[in-house]
Write an enzyme that holds these catalytic residues in place. Structure first.
Site, PDB file in Angstrom:
ATOM      1  N   ARG A 116      -1.190   7.898  -9.899  1.00 38.43           N
ATOM      2  CA  ARG A 116      -1.482   6.970  -8.782  1.00 38.43           C
ATOM      3  C   ARG A 116      -2.248   7.782  -7.748  1.00 38.43           C
ATOM      4  O   ARG A 116      -1.728   8.759  -7.198  1.00 38.43           O
ATOM      5  CB  ARG A 116      -0.198   6.416  -8.186  1.00 38.43           C
ATOM      6  CG  ARG A 116      -0.442   5.753  -6.840  1.00 38.43           C
ATOM      7  CD  ARG A 116       0.716   4.941  -6.355  1.00 38.43           C
ATOM      8  NE  ARG A 116       0.845   3.703  -7.107  1.00 38.43           N
ATOM      9  CZ  ARG A 116       1.570   2.658  -6.705  1.00 38.43           C
ATOM     10  NH1 ARG A 116       2.228   2.697  -5.572  1.00 38.43           N
ATOM     11  NH2 ARG A 116       1.642   1.567  -7.441  1.00 38.43           N
ATOM     12  N   HIS A 143      -5.505  -1.751 -10.462  1.00 38.25           N
ATOM     13  CA  HIS A 143      -4.059  -1.604 -10.679  1.00 38.25           C
ATOM     14  C   HIS A 143      -3.725  -2.337 -11.988  1.00 38.25           C
ATOM     15  O   HIS A 143      -3.085  -3.396 -11.992  1.00 38.25           O
ATOM     16  CB  HIS A 143      -3.288  -2.199  -9.490  1.00 38.25           C
ATOM     17  CG  HIS A 143      -1.854  -1.772  -9.399  1.00 38.25           C
ATOM     18  ND1 HIS A 143      -1.255  -0.933 -10.319  1.00 38.25           N
ATOM     19  CD2 HIS A 143      -0.887  -2.060  -8.481  1.00 38.25           C
ATOM     20  CE1 HIS A 143       0.004  -0.740  -9.971  1.00 38.25           C
ATOM     21  NE2 HIS A 143       0.257  -1.411  -8.875  1.00 38.25           N
ATOM     22  N   ASP A 233      -1.927 -10.444  -1.686  1.00 39.81           N
ATOM     23  CA  ASP A 233      -1.585  -9.017  -1.551  1.00 39.81           C
ATOM     24  C   ASP A 233      -1.778  -8.649  -0.081  1.00 39.81           C
ATOM     25  O   ASP A 233      -2.358  -9.419   0.700  1.00 39.81           O
ATOM     26  CB  ASP A 233      -2.503  -8.188  -2.477  1.00 39.81           C
ATOM     27  CG  ASP A 233      -2.123  -6.716  -2.543  1.00 39.81           C
ATOM     28  OD1 ASP A 233      -1.010  -6.350  -2.102  1.00 39.81           O
ATOM     29  OD2 ASP A 233      -2.956  -5.906  -3.030  1.00 39.81           O
ATOM     30  N   CYS A 272       2.246  -8.715  -5.789  1.00 39.51           N
ATOM     31  CA  CYS A 272       2.591  -7.455  -6.475  1.00 39.51           C
ATOM     32  C   CYS A 272       3.706  -6.706  -5.753  1.00 39.51           C
ATOM     33  O   CYS A 272       4.377  -5.880  -6.361  1.00 39.51           O
ATOM     34  CB  CYS A 272       1.350  -6.587  -6.610  1.00 39.51           C
ATOM     35  SG  CYS A 272       0.536  -6.239  -5.036  1.00 39.51           S
ATOM     36  N   ARG A 300       7.194  -5.269 -14.681  1.00 37.68           N
ATOM     37  CA  ARG A 300       6.506  -3.964 -14.690  1.00 37.68           C
ATOM     38  C   ARG A 300       7.188  -3.052 -15.710  1.00 37.68           C
ATOM     39  O   ARG A 300       6.526  -2.334 -16.467  1.00 37.68           O
ATOM     40  CB  ARG A 300       6.578  -3.311 -13.296  1.00 37.68           C
ATOM     41  CG  ARG A 300       5.781  -4.018 -12.214  1.00 37.68           C
ATOM     42  CD  ARG A 300       4.288  -3.857 -12.413  1.00 37.68           C
ATOM     43  NE  ARG A 300       3.875  -2.470 -12.466  1.00 37.68           N
ATOM     44  CZ  ARG A 300       3.655  -1.691 -11.397  1.00 37.68           C
ATOM     45  NH1 ARG A 300       3.778  -2.183 -10.183  1.00 37.68           N
ATOM     46  NH2 ARG A 300       3.255  -0.432 -11.540  1.00 37.68           N
TER      47      ARG A 300
HETATM   48  N1   CP Z   1       3.438  -3.175  -6.936  1.00 34.97           N
HETATM   49  C1   CP Z   1       3.534  -1.853  -6.928  1.00 34.97           C
HETATM   50  O1   CP Z   1       2.771  -1.116  -7.561  1.00 34.97           O
HETATM   51  O2   CP Z   1       4.575  -1.381  -6.173  1.00 34.97           O
HETATM   52  P1   CP Z   1       4.823   0.123  -5.732  1.00 34.97           P
HETATM   53  O3   CP Z   1       3.740   0.490  -4.756  1.00 34.97           O
HETATM   54  O4   CP Z   1       6.181   0.106  -5.104  1.00 34.97           O
HETATM   55  O5   CP Z   1       4.778   1.013  -6.950  1.00 34.97           O
HETATM   56  N1  NVA Z   2      -3.401  -3.328  -2.744  1.00 32.07           N
HETATM   57  C1  NVA Z   2      -2.142  -2.629  -2.580  1.00 32.07           C
HETATM   58  C2  NVA Z   2      -1.289  -2.763  -3.806  1.00 32.07           C
HETATM   59  C3  NVA Z   2       0.059  -2.109  -3.706  1.00 32.07           C
HETATM   60  C4  NVA Z   2       0.856  -2.218  -4.978  1.00 32.07           C
HETATM   61  C5  NVA Z   2      -2.409  -1.170  -2.278  1.00 32.07           C
HETATM   62  O1  NVA Z   2      -3.308  -0.586  -2.914  1.00 32.07           O
HETATM   63  O2  NVA Z   2      -1.748  -0.609  -1.409  1.00 32.07           O
END
Ligand code: CP
Ligand code: NVA
Length: 315
Positions: A116, A143, A233, A272, A300
């Site tokens: 990530r 994502h 989101d 999400c 997930r």
């Molecule tokens: N939706 C999602 O990826 O959540 P986190 O940021 O908690 O991993």
């Molecule tokens: N768009 C958001 C998604 C989090 C799961 C971000 O990138 O922070």
């Protein structure tokens, strides 16, 4: 061909999941079918140690609740092992290159790396220099694990994906990009509804439009009318500073009871997570019986287990 009529073969021709651009509908259906059978095995208490002896390293340069815990628990349930590597605690955070990190992790027998981070190019570089499978756990652009869990949730709700109208409201961000790709490839009818200046990336939109039905609009009415799924989101993704101008532009795209009213009567609400009640969605929608956000969060786990088995398991 729809998800519901696809006959799974138990394999896909990929080593990595970097984004969904190079995944076919069949690849996606394989993941969803395996997720379904792993979910049912777990419900029945049936052991499914398909990754016994395998190790997943998880590099995080941004915060996480769902991604971290679902990958860690997923690996545990599959009989494997996971390593949590915060970029603040490894030398990557002090300037060691992605390429060197990849070469080093390869020497320790790591089978997969979930990363990530900010730049999509870093995920691609990790795959180029490592010997392991790489899974994108979120970048500024994509994502994919979340979008796959989302369409799995849609398939659970509707029994099929073909023709399901999904309307995404808000920032044209990583979620909008991955939902466009996942939805277009699986025959869904995807609407991305964003204000001017906050639309999804044009090149990614055009790529998604080659695979299926993707409409970008600034009209809430057009996107919500007849929608089966309403999705939103956060206004500000991780790494973005709060900006009153952006907040003002996105506020009219909030998913609230008026928007819910415009959609199909059995439409579901998706997000999400994490969510900001009162910003992109009202409490009355996200905490209503129409909301499936915690099913999405649970999925997930099942979908990522399927991804890891298909990428890192026996060929
Ligand atoms: N939706 C999602 O990826 O959540 P986190 O940021 O908690 O991993
Ligand atoms: N768009 C958001 C998604 C989090 C799961 C971000 O990138 O922070």
């Amino acid at each position: 061909m729809d998800f519901s009529s696809y006959k799974p073969k138990g394999k896909i021709g990929h080593k990595h999941l970097l984004n969904l651009l190079d995944y076919s509908a069949a690849d996606i259906y394989e993941i969803l079918h395996l997720a379904q059978s792993l979910k049912s095995a777990m419900r029945r208490g049936k052991k499914h140690e398909l990754l016994k002896g395998k190790t997943l390293a998880m590099i995080f340069s941004k915060s996480s609740t769902r991604t971290r815990v679902s990958f860690e628990m997923g690996m545990h349930q599959l009989g494997g092992h996971s390593l949590f590597l915060s970029s603040n605690d490894i030398q990557l955070g002090r300037g060691e290159t992605i390429a060197d990190t990849a070469r080093v992790l390869s020497r320790y027998g790591i089978d997969g790396v979930m990363i990530r981070t900010f730049l999509q190019s870093d995920v691609e570089e990790l795959a180029e220099y490592g010997t392991f499978s790489v899974i994108n756990g979120l970048t500024d652009d994509f994502h994919p694990c979340q979008a796959l869990a989302d369409i799995f949730t849609v398939a659970e709700n509707y029994g099929h994906l073909n023709g399901v109208k999904l309307a995404y409201f808000g920032d044209g961000n990583n979620m909008a990009h991955s939902l466009m790709l996942a939805g277009a490839k699986t025959g869904m009818n995807v609407y991305i509804c964003s204000p001017k200046g906050y639309e999804p990336d044009q090149a990614i939109t055009e790529a998604a439009q080659k695979f299926g039905s993707v409409t970008v609009t600034d009209s809430v009415e057009e996107a919500a009318a007849g929608a089966d799924v309403l999705y939103t989101d956060v206004f500000f993704s991780m790494g973005q500073a709060k900006d009153p101008k952006k907040e003002a532009a996105l506020m009219p795209y909030q998913v609230n009871p008026t928007v819910l009213e415009m959609a199909n009567k059995d439409a579901v609400f998706m997000h999400c997570l994490p969510a900001h009640r009162g910003e992109e969605v009202t409490e009355s929608v996200i905490d209503s019986t129409r909301s499936v956000v915690f099913e999405e969060a649970e999925n997930r786990l099942h979908v990522q287990k399927a991804i890891m088995c298909l990428l890192m398991g026996k060929k």
